[in-house]
Write a protein that holds these residues in place. Structure first.
Motif, PDB file in Angstrom:
ATOM      1  N   ALA A  53      27.758  74.047  50.159  1.00  0.00           N
ATOM      2  CA  ALA A  53      29.181  73.950  50.363  1.00  0.00           C
ATOM      3  C   ALA A  53      29.981  74.096  49.243  1.00  0.00           C
ATOM      4  O   ALA A  53      31.097  74.592  49.145  1.00  0.00           O
ATOM      5  CB  ALA A  53      29.063  72.478  51.160  1.00  0.00           C
ATOM      6  N   GLY A  54      29.550  73.615  47.930  1.00  0.00           N
ATOM      7  CA  GLY A  54      30.295  73.399  46.716  1.00  0.00           C
ATOM      8  C   GLY A  54      30.350  75.059  46.386  1.00  0.00           C
ATOM      9  O   GLY A  54      31.338  75.500  45.928  1.00  0.00           O
ATOM     10  N   GLU A  55      29.254  75.769  46.413  1.00  0.00           N
ATOM     11  CA  GLU A  55      29.333  77.126  46.036  1.00  0.00           C
ATOM     12  C   GLU A  55      30.241  77.993  47.039  1.00  0.00           C
ATOM     13  O   GLU A  55      31.216  78.815  46.518  1.00  0.00           O
ATOM     14  CB  GLU A  55      27.936  77.841  46.182  1.00  0.00           C
ATOM     15  CG  GLU A  55      27.037  77.339  44.967  1.00  0.00           C
ATOM     16  CD  GLU A  55      27.498  77.734  43.725  1.00  0.00           C
ATOM     17  OE1 GLU A  55      27.929  78.935  43.331  1.00  0.00           O
ATOM     18  OE2 GLU A  55      27.520  76.957  42.690  1.00  0.00           O
ATOM     19  N   ARG A  56      30.319  78.010  48.139  1.00  0.00           N
ATOM     20  CA  ARG A  56      31.011  78.511  49.257  1.00  0.00           C
ATOM     21  C   ARG A  56      32.484  78.191  48.808  1.00  0.00           C
ATOM     22  O   ARG A  56      33.400  78.950  48.740  1.00  0.00           O
ATOM     23  CB  ARG A  56      30.572  78.283  50.708  1.00  0.00           C
ATOM     24  CG  ARG A  56      29.442  78.667  50.904  1.00  0.00           C
ATOM     25  CD  ARG A  56      29.186  78.227  52.715  1.00  0.00           C
ATOM     26  NE  ARG A  56      27.702  79.051  52.927  1.00  0.00           N
ATOM     27  CZ  ARG A  56      27.165  78.937  54.107  1.00  0.00           C
ATOM     28  NH1 ARG A  56      27.484  77.842  54.883  1.00  0.00           N
ATOM     29  NH2 ARG A  56      25.924  79.489  54.431  1.00  0.00           N
ATOM     30  N   GLU A  57      32.738  76.810  48.616  1.00  0.00           N
ATOM     31  CA  GLU A  57      34.130  76.468  48.390  1.00  0.00           C
ATOM     32  C   GLU A  57      34.646  77.232  47.100  1.00  0.00           C
ATOM     33  O   GLU A  57      35.862  77.797  47.173  1.00  0.00           O
ATOM     34  CB  GLU A  57      34.324  74.957  48.266  1.00  0.00           C
ATOM     35  CG  GLU A  57      35.442  74.303  48.407  1.00  0.00           C
ATOM     36  CD  GLU A  57      35.608  72.880  48.118  1.00  0.00           C
ATOM     37  OE1 GLU A  57      36.145  72.388  47.218  1.00  0.00           O
ATOM     38  OE2 GLU A  57      34.929  72.135  49.104  1.00  0.00           O
ATOM     39  N   ALA A  58      33.891  77.036  46.205  1.00  0.00           N
ATOM     40  CA  ALA A  58      34.188  78.058  44.824  1.00  0.00           C
ATOM     41  C   ALA A  58      34.373  79.367  45.144  1.00  0.00           C
ATOM     42  O   ALA A  58      35.418  79.879  44.498  1.00  0.00           O
ATOM     43  CB  ALA A  58      32.987  77.761  43.987  1.00  0.00           C
ATOM     44  N   GLU A  59      33.951  79.999  46.011  1.00  0.00           N
ATOM     45  CA  GLU A  59      33.787  81.394  46.070  1.00  0.00           C
ATOM     46  C   GLU A  59      35.166  81.680  46.923  1.00  0.00           C
ATOM     47  O   GLU A  59      35.814  82.643  46.693  1.00  0.00           O
ATOM     48  CB  GLU A  59      32.571  82.065  47.002  1.00  0.00           C
ATOM     49  CG  GLU A  59      31.287  81.973  46.236  1.00  0.00           C
ATOM     50  CD  GLU A  59      30.031  82.483  47.116  1.00  0.00           C
ATOM     51  OE1 GLU A  59      30.354  82.563  48.261  1.00  0.00           O
ATOM     52  OE2 GLU A  59      29.037  82.467  46.523  1.00  0.00           O
ATOM     53  N   ALA A  60      35.567  80.780  47.942  1.00  0.00           N
ATOM     54  CA  ALA A  60      36.566  80.772  48.620  1.00  0.00           C
ATOM     55  C   ALA A  60      37.852  80.719  47.617  1.00  0.00           C
ATOM     56  O   ALA A  60      38.759  81.349  47.884  1.00  0.00           O
ATOM     57  CB  ALA A  60      36.484  79.893  49.899  1.00  0.00           C
ATOM     58  N   ASP A  61      37.611  79.722  46.834  1.00  0.00           N
ATOM     59  CA  ASP A  61      38.738  79.298  45.963  1.00  0.00           C
ATOM     60  C   ASP A  61      39.108  80.469  45.000  1.00  0.00           C
ATOM     61  O   ASP A  61      40.026  81.206  44.811  1.00  0.00           O
ATOM     62  CB  ASP A  61      38.572  78.251  45.211  1.00  0.00           C
ATOM     63  CG  ASP A  61      38.650  76.708  45.904  1.00  0.00           C
ATOM     64  OD1 ASP A  61      39.287  76.819  46.841  1.00  0.00           O
ATOM     65  OD2 ASP A  61      38.126  75.722  45.517  1.00  0.00           O
ATOM     66  N   ALA A  62      37.895  81.121  44.609  1.00  0.00           N
ATOM     67  CA  ALA A  62      38.173  82.373  43.676  1.00  0.00           C
ATOM     68  C   ALA A  62      38.551  83.475  44.526  1.00  0.00           C
ATOM     69  O   ALA A  62      39.190  84.373  43.798  1.00  0.00           O
ATOM     70  CB  ALA A  62      36.631  82.785  43.169  1.00  0.00           C
ATOM     71  N   ALA A  63      38.255  83.674  45.589  1.00  0.00           N
ATOM     72  CA  ALA A  63      38.912  84.915  46.682  1.00  0.00           C
ATOM     73  C   ALA A  63      39.995  84.652  46.785  1.00  0.00           C
ATOM     74  O   ALA A  63      41.132  85.679  46.556  1.00  0.00           O
ATOM     75  CB  ALA A  63      38.014  84.884  47.600  1.00  0.00           C
ATOM     76  N   SER A  64      40.647  83.406  47.061  1.00  0.00           N
ATOM     77  CA  SER A  64      42.177  83.331  47.169  1.00  0.00           C
ATOM     78  C   SER A  64      42.723  83.282  45.878  1.00  0.00           C
ATOM     79  O   SER A  64      44.089  83.770  45.979  1.00  0.00           O
ATOM     80  CB  SER A  64      42.311  81.704  48.071  1.00  0.00           C
ATOM     81  OG  SER A  64      42.096  80.750  47.049  1.00  0.00           O
ATOM     82  N   ALA A  65      42.287  83.017  44.707  1.00  0.00           N
ATOM     83  CA  ALA A  65      42.910  83.045  43.726  1.00  0.00           C
ATOM     84  C   ALA A  65      43.059  84.505  43.187  1.00  0.00           C
ATOM     85  O   ALA A  65      43.857  84.774  42.746  1.00  0.00           O
ATOM     86  CB  ALA A  65      42.375  82.388  42.634  1.00  0.00           C
ATOM     87  N   GLY A  66      42.229  85.324  43.549  1.00  0.00           N
ATOM     88  CA  GLY A  66      42.323  86.762  43.165  1.00  0.00           C
ATOM     89  C   GLY A  66      43.277  87.353  44.199  1.00  0.00           C
ATOM     90  O   GLY A  66      43.888  88.259  43.452  1.00  0.00           O
ATOM     91  N   GLY A  67      43.361  86.878  45.192  1.00  0.00           N
ATOM     92  CA  GLY A  67      44.236  87.483  46.029  1.00  0.00           C
ATOM     93  C   GLY A  67      45.704  87.183  45.739  1.00  0.00           C
ATOM     94  O   GLY A  67      46.649  88.027  45.922  1.00  0.00           O
ATOM     95  N   GLU A  68      45.981  85.967  45.092  1.00  0.00           N
ATOM     96  CA  GLU A  68      47.181  85.655  44.620  1.00  0.00           C
ATOM     97  C   GLU A  68      47.731  86.220  43.370  1.00  0.00           C
ATOM     98  O   GLU A  68      48.652  86.484  43.209  1.00  0.00           O
ATOM     99  CB  GLU A  68      47.142  84.096  44.214  1.00  0.00           C
ATOM    100  CG  GLU A  68      46.958  83.277  45.442  1.00  0.00           C
ATOM    101  CD  GLU A  68      46.975  81.911  45.384  1.00  0.00           C
ATOM    102  OE1 GLU A  68      46.778  81.354  43.839  1.00  0.00           O
ATOM    103  OE2 GLU A  68      46.760  80.867  45.836  1.00  0.00           O
TER     104      GLU A  68
END
Length: 72
Positions: A53-68
């Motif tokens: 769950a932590g890894e998925r959350e980190a991946e989601a955060d990285a993906a949204s940060a990359g989109g920003e």
């Protein structure tokens, strides 16, 4: 002769009782080991679930940060 037969039966019954008690002890020990192992496995699964769950959350955060960054 009847006493000899009765004695043999008594000795046989005693052996059966001893064997049954031994098997009960073995079964009890096995059940305790099984419960301990089950608890360890459940704990490991909970830890793995949290890690995933932590890894998925980190991946989601990285993906949204990359989109920003693309928008900026």
């Amino acid at each position: 002769m009847s006493d000899q037969v009765a004695d043999r039966i008594e000795r046989a019954l005693k052996r059966i009782e001893v064997a049954a008690a031994s098997q009960a002890l073995v079964r009890t020990r096995l059940e305790a080991r099984n419960e301990a192992l089950r608890a360890r496995i459940e704990s490991a699964i909970v830890d793995l679930d949290a890690l995933i769950a932590g890894e998925r959350e980190a991946e989601a955060d990285a993906a949204s940060a990359g989109g920003e960054e693309d928008e900026g």
